[in-house]
Each structure stands twice: as structure tokens, then as C-alpha cells.
Enzyme design. Structure first.
Site, PDB file in Angstrom:
ATOM      1  N   GLY A  70       0.839  -1.197   0.000  1.00 46.35           N
ATOM      2  CA  GLY A  70       0.000   0.000   0.000  1.00 46.35           C
ATOM      3  C   GLY A  70       0.870   1.242   0.000  1.00 46.35           C
ATOM      4  O   GLY A  70       0.544   2.253  -0.635  1.00 46.35           O
ATOM      5  N   CYS A 323       6.354   4.973  15.650  1.00 51.02           N
ATOM      6  CA  CYS A 323       7.352   4.742  16.681  1.00 51.02           C
ATOM      7  C   CYS A 323       8.666   5.296  16.161  1.00 51.02           C
ATOM      8  O   CYS A 323       9.085   4.967  15.057  1.00 51.02           O
ATOM      9  CB  CYS A 323       7.454   3.236  16.873  1.00 51.02           C
ATOM     10  SG  CYS A 323       8.454   2.755  18.236  1.00 51.02           S
TER      11      CYS A 323
HETATM   12  N1  PLP Z   1      -2.317   3.290   4.393  1.00 52.04           N
HETATM   13  C1  PLP Z   1      -2.963   2.945   5.513  1.00 52.04           C
HETATM   14  C2  PLP Z   1      -4.200   3.679   5.885  1.00 52.04           C
HETATM   15  C3  PLP Z   1      -2.479   1.927   6.328  1.00 52.04           C
HETATM   16  O1  PLP Z   1      -3.113   1.596   7.447  1.00 52.04           O
HETATM   17  C4  PLP Z   1      -1.286   1.253   5.933  1.00 52.04           C
HETATM   18  C5  PLP Z   1      -0.700   0.208   6.795  1.00 52.04           C
HETATM   19  O2  PLP Z   1      -0.744   0.287   8.003  1.00 52.04           O
HETATM   20  C6  PLP Z   1      -0.661   1.647   4.750  1.00 52.04           C
HETATM   21  C7  PLP Z   1      -1.209   2.660   4.001  1.00 52.04           C
HETATM   22  C8  PLP Z   1       0.587   0.970   4.280  1.00 52.04           C
HETATM   23  O3  PLP Z   1       0.262  -0.250   3.674  1.00 52.04           O
HETATM   24  P1  PLP Z   1       1.411  -1.381   3.506  1.00 52.04           P
HETATM   25  O4  PLP Z   1       1.642  -1.943   4.867  1.00 52.04           O
HETATM   26  O5  PLP Z   1       0.820  -2.361   2.540  1.00 52.04           O
HETATM   27  O6  PLP Z   1       2.594  -0.684   2.968  1.00 52.04           O
END
Ligand code: PLP
Length: 381
Positions: A70, A323
Site C-alpha cells: 500500500g 514509533c
Molecule cells: N495506508 C494505511 C491507511 C495503512 O493503514 C497502511 C498500513 O498500516 C498503509 C497505508 C501501508 O500499507 P502497507 O503496509 O501495505 O505498505
């Protein structure tokens, strides 16, 4: 002592069917870009998976661009849309003040290194973005805005954002939405949302780590971050992760996640917390929240201490915030909602998922008063 996992918003267990599909695909030979029989076989499997994911996300298969996470999808969208806009003289990047660091940090990187001006849309105490602020901004400086990025649901509070209204206000301005937390947790359709780009990630829905997708409208061309073999519309070069993609599609089409059941457990937990710790504050608007997330402020405590006390009871939850060098910073999300540094640092996120049970919920509730009392005592020292 049971071991309890209430950190499903961080990552959730892989579904068995996804694990099996993925491991089977790991043994399959063939680069999907190769034209021979092996390559074509992998390509077929991969395109079938793309179709399944597209159906679940409410988009066309050709709008799915696979990424490794993501985070990568967010970076490609924000930087790509900014660069495309800058070529037309637009230098403003508009994001909400409660975005995940995977949007916040690239936005501020663009400001530091690429001459962008970043404007953050504030939120109210319920955690909802201020649409009037956006309206006024678009009216005053719309022609300068390269991209607007507002998350579909916040990862710390679970609060859903009014994306349809954002799109209506934006008009011709490209809108991206980070839907990493909401995909498969709440009704979500790329085409109905009306955004130009949307990010999703497999490991939040019972799929494997290391695979995500940027959904990008077909006609949109943006510069890429990675250059190479020209895969994925030349936006994301790199040999496709066929096992990850197959695992992603299997998780996305699985019915393991029952939103009503997850929400029921979460609400059972909230009721118990409210009766046991009457001064606990539930953060974010209850009526527009993802089923599995609750963020709670326990006045007079320190999140880090609570996390350790919970961990000593073999309960995994989260402070929800970043963190840095082993110390939790006050959450920018809670600060944006009007919390002080002190109350923002007295908060925990509990996130429920497909494998959570009533016993998990009840065990946490049974130890909570003691954990909070100890947390408060430690804070006084
Ligand atoms: N966007 C949101 C809202 C998230 O909660 C997260 C992960 O915690 C991410 C992006 C990042 O996704 P990824 O862990 O697949 O890089």
C-alpha cells in the site's frame, strides 16, 4: 494464559486458502512477460487474479496496477499525480491532516525536494475532514492544485471520510484515496467513489505481505518511480509477483471476514470498557467507523506503559501511532482531532479481525481494570 491478537489493522493472519494458492503458485515456473508456454500460463493465472481483484474493488482489470505494498501504491499515486500536474503549472498537494505516513511523508518529501506546496485539510473532533475548508481552498486556488489525497478510512480511529463529497468539490482536480484499511471491510467501489486513484493492500485483508495495488483510471498517465521492463502500463516496472497476486485475489474473494460479527465483537468490547473505565474516551465518530477498529483514551496513563502491561498479559494491541527510536510519538491523528500531547499519548488502538472471538474480547475486558490501574499508578511515579 491465552495469547490474544487485537492488532488486525496492523496486519491480519493470512487466510488458509490464500496461503495454499500462493504456495502452489510459488512452485509454478514462468515469467508472465515471457511469450513461451510457461510464461503464458503464469500470465493467464495472473490476469484471472487481476480480474477477481478488479471485481472486488469495483474497477476494470486494466485499472489494477500491482505494487509491492500500500505504501508503494500511495507513493506512485501522490508523486505521479503531482509530477503530472506540475508539468501543467500546478504545484499544490492537498492532503488531509490524518493521512497515514505513507501519504504524509511523500507529500512532505515533495515539498522539500520537488517544490510542492502542501496544504493539510483539518479534521473536527470526530475525525472527519472539514469540507468547507476544502471548498474554500478549491474556490481560491483550484487552478494550482495538482492532486488531492484523502484516505477512505483512518487506520487509527477507523473513521470513514466523505470521499464522494471530496470528489464533487474537486471537480476536475485528480483525487486519490488511500483505501488500505477499508477494502473488504466496508462497501467500497472505485467507480462509485469517483476518484482517479485508490490504494489497497493484501496483508490487511487476509492475503500475503508484499503485494498491493494502485487502482488508476485507464486514461490517466503518470510518471513512474521504477523504470525497467515496462510492466503495469509502464507505471510499475518489475517482474510481477504472481504468487502474491494469486494470494491477494484468493483473500479478496474469500468470505472469511464477517463485518457484522467483527463489529459486534468490537461493540461488545466498547460497552464493557465504558462500564469498567467510565472516564475512557472513545475517539472518532461512532456512526461512520470501520467495523473492527476502536481507539480509546485512558486519562492518566501512558500508551507505551499500557502496551507493555497488555503485552505482559499476552495481549497484542497498538498505540496506533508511529514509533521513532523506540518511543511512540503522540499520534498526529489524535492531535489533529483536538487532543493534547498528553491525552494523545494515553491512547490505545484495539483492532478486531476475522479470527477474533468473544473469548478474546472477554479476556481483555477481564484484565483491563488492573492494567489501567497499574498504568495510572506508574504514571504518577
Ligand atoms: N495506508 C494505511 C491507511 C495503512 O493503514 C497502511 C498500513 O498500516 C498503509 C497505508 C501501508 O500499507 P502497507 O503496509 O501495505 O505498505
Amino acid at each position: 494464559m491465552p495469547s490474544i491478537y487485537l492488532d488486525h489493522a496492523a496486519t491480519t493472519p493470512i487466510v488458509e486458502s490464500s496461503l495454499i494458492a500462493m504456495t502452489n503458485q510459488l512452485a509454478a515456473l514462468g515469467n508472465p512477460s515471457s511469450l513461451h508456454t510457461h510464461g503464458r500460463a503464469t500470465r493467464k493465472t495472473l490476469e484471472d487474479a487481476r480480474e477477481l481483484i478488479a471485481k472486488e474493488a469495483g474497477c476494470l482489470p486494466s485499472e489494477v496496477i500491482f505494487t509491492a505494498s500500500g505504501t508503494e501504491a500511495n507513493n506512485i499515486a501522490l508523486k505521479g499525480l503531482y509530477w503530472a500536474g506540475r508539468d501543467n503549472g500546478k504545484h499544490l498537494v492537498v492532503i488531509s491532516s490524518i493521512e497515514h505516513h505513507a501519504i504524509l511523508d511523500p507529500a512532505h518529501w515533495l515539498a522539500t525536494h520537488e517544490q510542492a506546496e502542501v496544504i493539510e485539510i483539518p479534521v473536527n473532533s470526530d475525525g472527519i475532514i472539514n469540507l468547507d475548508f476544502l471548498k474554500e481552498l478549491v474556490a481560491a486556488r483550484g487552478s494550482e492544485i495538482a492532486v488531492i489525497s484523502v484516505m477512505h478510512a483512518n487506520n487509527e480511529t477507523g473513521v470513514l471520510q466523505p470521499i464522494n463529497e471530496v470528489v464533487a468539490i474537486a471537480g476536475e482536480i485528480p483525487v486519490h484515496s488511500d483505501a488500505v484499511q477499508s477494502f473488504k471491510k466496508t462497501p467500497l467501489s472505485f467507480s462509485q467513489l469517483g476518484v482517479i486513484a485508490m490504494s489497497i493492500s493484501a496483508h490487511k485483508i487476509g492475503g500475503p505481505l508484499g503485494i498491493g495495488a494502485l487502482i488508476l483510471k485507464r486514461a490517466v498517465e503518470i510518471p513512474s518511480l521504477l523504470h525497467g521492463g515496462g510492466q503495469e502500463r509502464e507505471i510499475r516496472s518489475g517482474t510481477l509477483n504472481a504468487p502474491g497476486i494469486v494470494g491477494f485475489a484468493t483473500a479478496a474473494t474469500s468470505s472469511h471476514y464477517n463485518a457484522v460479527a467483527v463489529e459486534g465483537l468490537r461493540d461488545r468490547f466498547i460497552s464493557a470498557v465504558q462500564s469498567l473505565i467510565p472516564d475512557a474516551v472513545i475517539n472518532g465518530l461512532a456512526s461512520t467507523r470501520l467495523p473492527g477498529i476502536v481507539n480509546i483514551t485512558f486519562p492518566g496513563t501512558q500508551s507505551d506503559t499500557l502496551l507493555l502491561l497488555m503485552d505482559a498479559q499476552r495481549i497484542s494491541c497498538s498505540t496506533g501511532s508511529a514509533c521513532s527510536a523506540g518511543v511512540h510519538e503522540a499520534s498526529h491523528v489524535l492531535l489533529a482531532m483536538g487532543h493534547s500531547e498528553i491525552t494523545a499519548q494515553s491512547s490505545l488502538r484495539f483492532s478486531f479481525g476475522a479470527t477474533s472471538t468473544a473469548n478474546d474480547c472477554d479476556f481483555v475486558v477481564s484484565v483491563l481494570p488492573d492494567v489501567i490501574a497499574r498504568g495510572r499508578a506508574a504514571n504518577l511515579k
